[in-house]
Design a protein around this motif. Structure first.
Motif, PDB file in Angstrom:
ATOM      1  N   UNK A  24       0.832  -1.199   0.000  1.00  0.00           N
ATOM      2  CA  UNK A  24       0.000   0.000   0.000  1.00  0.00           C
ATOM      3  C   UNK A  24       0.866   1.248   0.000  1.00  0.00           C
ATOM      4  N   UNK A  25       0.326   2.302  -0.606  1.00  0.00           N
ATOM      5  CA  UNK A  25       0.967   3.597  -0.536  1.00  0.00           C
ATOM      6  C   UNK A  25       1.887   3.921  -1.693  1.00  0.00           C
ATOM      7  N   UNK A  26       2.808   4.852  -1.454  1.00  0.00           N
ATOM      8  CA  UNK A  26       3.647   5.402  -2.513  1.00  0.00           C
ATOM      9  C   UNK A  26       4.633   4.404  -3.098  1.00  0.00           C
ATOM     10  N   UNK A  27       4.867   3.280  -2.435  1.00  0.00           N
ATOM     11  CA  UNK A  27       5.783   2.269  -2.974  1.00  0.00           C
ATOM     12  C   UNK A  27       5.116   1.398  -4.020  1.00  0.00           C
ATOM     13  N   UNK A  28       3.827   1.596  -4.269  1.00  0.00           N
ATOM     14  CA  UNK A  28       3.080   0.749  -5.199  1.00  0.00           C
ATOM     15  C   UNK A  28       2.751   1.488  -6.495  1.00  0.00           C
ATOM     16  N   UNK A  29       2.082   0.770  -7.382  1.00  0.00           N
ATOM     17  CA  UNK A  29       1.697   1.328  -8.683  1.00  0.00           C
ATOM     18  C   UNK A  29       0.458   2.205  -8.605  1.00  0.00           C
TER      19      UNK A  29
END
Length: 253
Positions: A211-216
């Motif tokens: 989840x969050x900014x590390x994902x697409x």
């Protein structure tokens, strides 16, 4: 968080992920200090960091005129002269948003032309308080009395340098997801290093969610990440109730 029985580990850095060998088995997260945690389901939310210019003055004047989030810090520069570094979609969108707040925007793109979508470029060029510099390399951020006072940009074709007087610099050259430690795990990553997830926050590895900014997920904003975290939590819970545990001894065999 104090209302729930949650263990919080401060100053712990994960360095390795060892996925379960079977659905329902235990995933293992290894920490930098040698300790490890095991769980049948886990959520990766490592976030992302702004890509830096790496020029003199950037670190010195960070939060003193050098900014990375136009939505967060834009209102602080109302009526002032600022620069946006980066001519991709993020940079041009930031310049458009800021032009409605600040006094003047200078957009600087390293390439010979802007890389943003044409519709965004047309909107930007229609704004009267915007100057666009292409083929420009920002070589230094200048400051006086502890805050930004300007920058130096070099024409990459001629080598000529120009000093621009301004009060703020917004660096918009991309985000770097904190996923370097996940590259050799079998976890699917995008070409930008983002963790690929589906509509439930699930990755390609059963039991592992993100989840969050590390994902697409698009739109790297706190409110979006909060919703994505809730969604991933629901996905992880659903996984646990639908899949029987696999004992570690049986998994190793």
């Amino acid at each position: 968080m104090g209302e729930y029985d949650i263990d919080l580990m401060d100053l712990a850095r994960a360095v390795e992920l060892r996925p379960a060998k079977e659905i329902g088995g235990y995933h293992e997260v290894v920490m930098a200090n040698g300790a490890s945690l095991k769980a049948r389901s886990l959520i990766l939310s490592t976030g992302a960091r702004w890509r830096n210019l790496g020029v003199p003055g950037e670190a010195e004047y960070r939060n003193k005129g050098v900014a990375y989030c136009p939505h967060c810090d834009g209102p602080l520069f109302k009526g002032k002269r600022i620069a946006v570094i980066g001519g991709g979609n993020s940079g041009v969108e930031a310049a458009i948003d800021l032009a409605g707040i600040v006094g003047h925007v200078t957009l600087i793109e390293f390439d010979v032309k802007l890389r943003a979508d044409e519709v965004l470029q047309r909107k930007l060029r229609s704004m009267p308080n915007v100057e666009i510099i292409t083929n420009g390399q920002t070589t230094e951020i200048l400051g006086e009395n502890g805050k930004v006072s300007g920058l130096v940009v070099k024409n990459r074709a001629t080598g000529e340098e120009r000093r621009i007087t301004l009060e703020g610099v917004f660096v918009q050259i991309g985000l770097v997801p904190n996923t370097e430690w996940l590259r050799e795990t079998g976890l699917e990553l995008s070409k930008f290093g983002e963790i690929v997830i589906d509509d439930h926050g699930a990755t390609n590895l059963p039991g592992i969610y993100a989840a969050g900014d590390c994902t697409t997920v698009p739109h790297k904003q706190i409110v979006v990440a909060m919703g994505e975290g809730a969604k991933a939590g629901l996905g992880a819970f659903d996984f646990l109730i639908r899949n029987e545990p696999v004992e570690e001894v049986a998994q190793a065999a």
